[in-house]
Write an enzyme that holds these catalytic residues in place. Sequence first.
Site, PDB file in Angstrom:
ATOM      1  CB  SER A 173       5.563  -1.909  11.784  1.00 46.20           C
ATOM      2  OG  SER A 173       4.891  -0.585  12.034  1.00 46.20           O
ATOM      3  CD  GLU A 182      -2.992   5.446   6.742  1.00 48.92           C
ATOM      4  OE1 GLU A 182      -2.825   5.421   5.371  1.00 48.92           O
ATOM      5  OE2 GLU A 182      -2.082   4.777   7.419  1.00 48.92           O
ATOM      6  N   GLY A 186       2.481   2.131  10.932  1.00 49.45           N
ATOM      7  CA  GLY A 186       3.591   3.415  10.748  1.00 49.45           C
ATOM      8  C   GLY A 186       4.351   3.703  12.130  1.00 49.45           C
ATOM      9  CG  HIS A 231      -5.931   1.730   5.270  1.00 52.87           C
ATOM     10  ND1 HIS A 231      -5.465   2.747   6.228  1.00 52.87           N
ATOM     11  CD2 HIS A 231      -4.751   0.851   4.879  1.00 52.87           C
ATOM     12  CE1 HIS A 231      -4.275   2.593   6.491  1.00 52.87           C
ATOM     13  NE2 HIS A 231      -3.715   1.493   5.663  1.00 52.87           N
ATOM     14  CD  GLU A 254      -3.318  -2.452   7.259  1.00 52.88           C
ATOM     15  OE1 GLU A 254      -2.395  -2.774   6.537  1.00 52.88           O
ATOM     16  OE2 GLU A 254      -3.845  -1.220   7.082  1.00 52.88           O
ATOM     17  N   GLY A 281       2.978  -0.992   4.121  1.00 53.29           N
ATOM     18  CA  GLY A 281       3.015   0.327   3.967  1.00 53.29           C
ATOM     19  C   GLY A 281       4.556   0.720   3.562  1.00 53.29           C
ATOM     20  N   GLY A 282       5.228   1.455   4.711  1.00 56.62           N
ATOM     21  CA  GLY A 282       6.430   1.875   4.552  1.00 56.62           C
ATOM     22  C   GLY A 282       7.608   0.895   3.791  1.00 56.62           C
ATOM     23  CG  ASN A 287      -1.946   0.988   1.165  1.00 52.85           C
ATOM     24  OD1 ASN A 287      -1.799   2.129   0.416  1.00 52.85           O
ATOM     25  ND2 ASN A 287      -2.576   1.305   2.571  1.00 52.85           N
ATOM     26  CD1 TRP A 288       3.378   1.018  -3.015  1.00 55.03           C
ATOM     27  CD2 TRP A 288       3.531   2.285  -4.814  1.00 55.03           C
ATOM     28  NE1 TRP A 288       4.016   0.141  -3.741  1.00 55.03           N
ATOM     29  CE2 TRP A 288       4.250   0.860  -5.364  1.00 55.03           C
ATOM     30  CE3 TRP A 288       3.638   3.001  -5.694  1.00 55.03           C
ATOM     31  CZ2 TRP A 288       5.061   0.600  -6.324  1.00 55.03           C
ATOM     32  CZ3 TRP A 288       4.270   2.930  -7.062  1.00 55.03           C
ATOM     33  CH2 TRP A 288       4.965   1.781  -7.265  1.00 55.03           C
ATOM     34  CE  LYS A 289      -0.097   2.928   4.720  1.00 53.78           C
ATOM     35  NZ  LYS A 289      -0.193   3.226   6.211  1.00 53.78           N
TER      36      LYS A 289
HETATM   37  P1  13P Z   1       3.030   0.513   7.661  1.00 52.08           P
HETATM   38  O1  13P Z   1       3.571  -0.994   6.957  1.00 52.08           O
HETATM   39  O2  13P Z   1       3.718   1.393   7.137  1.00 52.08           O
HETATM   40  O3  13P Z   1       3.202   0.162   9.083  1.00 52.08           O
HETATM   41  O4  13P Z   1       1.769   0.478   7.120  1.00 52.08           O
HETATM   42  C1  13P Z   1       0.751  -0.442   7.254  1.00 52.08           C
HETATM   43  C2  13P Z   1      -0.463  -0.109   6.426  1.00 52.08           C
HETATM   44  O5  13P Z   1      -1.409   0.640   6.496  1.00 52.08           O
HETATM   45  C3  13P Z   1      -0.737  -0.928   5.159  1.00 52.08           C
HETATM   46  O6  13P Z   1      -2.012  -0.581   4.567  1.00 52.08           O
END
Ligand code: 13P
Length: 248
Positions: free
Chosen positions: A213, A97, A173, A95, A167, A234-235, A10-12
Amino acid sequence: MSRRRIIAGNWKMNKTPSEAVELVNTLKDLVKNDDVDVVYCVPAIDIVPVAEAIKGSNVQLGAENFYIEDKGAFTGEISAPMLKDAGVKYIIIGHSERRDIFGENDILINKKVKKAFASGLSPILCCGESLELREAGVYEEWIRRQIKWDLDGLTADQVSNLVIAYEPIWAIGTGKTATADQAQEVCKLIRDYIAELYDAATAEAVRIQYGGSMNAANAAELLSKPDIDGGLIGGASLKPDFGQIVNA
Ligand code: 13P
């Protein structure tokens, strides 16, 4: 157990179109693995160039958001037919977010899941509890409630084809990963609840990811758990580490 592993990035809100193509090229040889579904869920503006850049590879395309109408006066939105036409297969829905920053509730999320199926997109439905809910010991009820609302009205066949991402918000994050046992506990709880709502075969078929994470160092342990069928990353999906997660 024959569920196919699915590792999705998930590149956000990261990577301009040219940076996106550069990242695809950097990862190209690292993410090769025909035994795993590898998905890049990218910002809307990156969809077209990434679709072109992944041609001929094992990578599948995903999007991060869409709206439930096909077209019309919805300024700033993007529709399922637009995503389909551009080569998108997977769509992230619900998600934390989107829920917390953009106010999406379970009613809209449920409509999005239904619309995705009706449009031939595969939903990656996210759920997860906040730190407060975990510390209060009510995360189990919370997750069950999210699943109940978000799956309302779906057929067993649809749920069999669903990907659910667990999640925990406190792990997103933050560098604070759920332990493999904590993640397994909730992924199993989700599967058991689906068996209750549907049947054992549907529960056995649904793919459940862990997200929060996840990285090259902890992926193998998380993915060794019986009810964790993949990751939503994510990251670490923006770095060569993603290749190590795919091949963990
Ligand atoms: P991180 O891997 O950066 O913690 O993000 C997880 C996430 O929200 C994937 O959708």
